[in-house]
Design a protein around this motif. Structure first.
Motif: not given
Length: 225
Positions: A58-82
């Motif tokens: 039972q998978g759900i696909d998603f996409r995360w996007t950042v816009r107009d940030a003041p600098g780069p993001f080198e650490k991006v982590v996904g977490r799910a709560q159950y």
């Protein structure tokens, strides 16, 4: 002994991961049923028994996007709560109060980098196997939310920006967008690891800050038929 339980001293002796704190005195340890040095409290034993489904479907696909940030993001982590949705029927019952405890856990969601500002992932509703942990009834796990936590470089003192989408929005195929302050990037002085959850409406910030914001969003593809 009853007075100690009512005062909350027993609860204070247990860490967030359910482990008993040693070197607090033998008397105090004896006051905690089933809790000895190096042991796991009864209310947290389920954590050692939870298992993942080998082939969740039972998978759900998603996409995360950042816009107009003041600098780069080198650490991006996904977490799910159950959460266990029927903890009242199956959870550990506190001897002092006769009430069952809730059960919740967090699991990493692998993300695939599309670009410096976009990642995609799949969160599974049936990732965790149901189980009978206390001999009362089978505990049923349910997805509660998915979150993407992102930091400038991943340094421990940097601001922890957080974009969250709950289960209902994931299933419906919604988009959640949050606005964050530029001034919180890459970190907030004197507040290490500052948690920034953002605002859904940029107008909730004072006028002086509204022009210096950036946004991040999670777009869900919805529940698969």
């Amino acid at each position: 002994m009853a007075a100690l339980r009512q005062s909350g001293m027993v609860g204070d002796m247990t860490t967030r991961d359910g482990r008993c704190i040693p070197a607090m005195g033998l008397l105090m340890l004896l006051l905690m049923p089933g809790c000895g040095i190096g042991s796991v409290s009864p209310g947290a034993r389920w954590q050692q028994q939870v298992k993942e489904n080998e082939s969740p479907k039972q998978g759900i696909d998603f996409r995360w996007t950042v816009r107009d940030a003041p600098g780069p993001f080198e650490k991006v982590v996904g977490r799910a709560q159950y959460d266990v949705i029927n903890s009242g029927e199956c959870g550990y019952v506190q001897p002092a109060t006769g009430t069952p405890t809730g059960m919740t856990t967090s699991m990493e969601v692998p993300l695939v980098k599309i670009s410096d500002v976009e990642y995609k992932g799949t969160v599974f509703q049936d990732l965790l196997k149901d189980g009978n942990y206390y001999g009362r009834a089978e505990c049923r796990w349910g997805l509660a939310a998915v979150a993407v936590v992102f930091r400038a470089t991943g340094a421990a003192d940097e601001t922890r920006f957080d974009t969250l989408m709950n289960r209902e929005s994931l299933i419906a195929g919604d988009t959640v967008e949050k606005f964050y302050l530029d001034r919180d990037y890459p970190k907030v002085e004197r507040v290490p690891a500052y948690p920034a959850f953002g605002e859904s409406d940029v107008n909730r910030y004072v006028p002086a800050f509204r022009q210096a914001t950036f946004s991040a969003s999670i777009r869900s593809n919805g529940e698969k038929e």
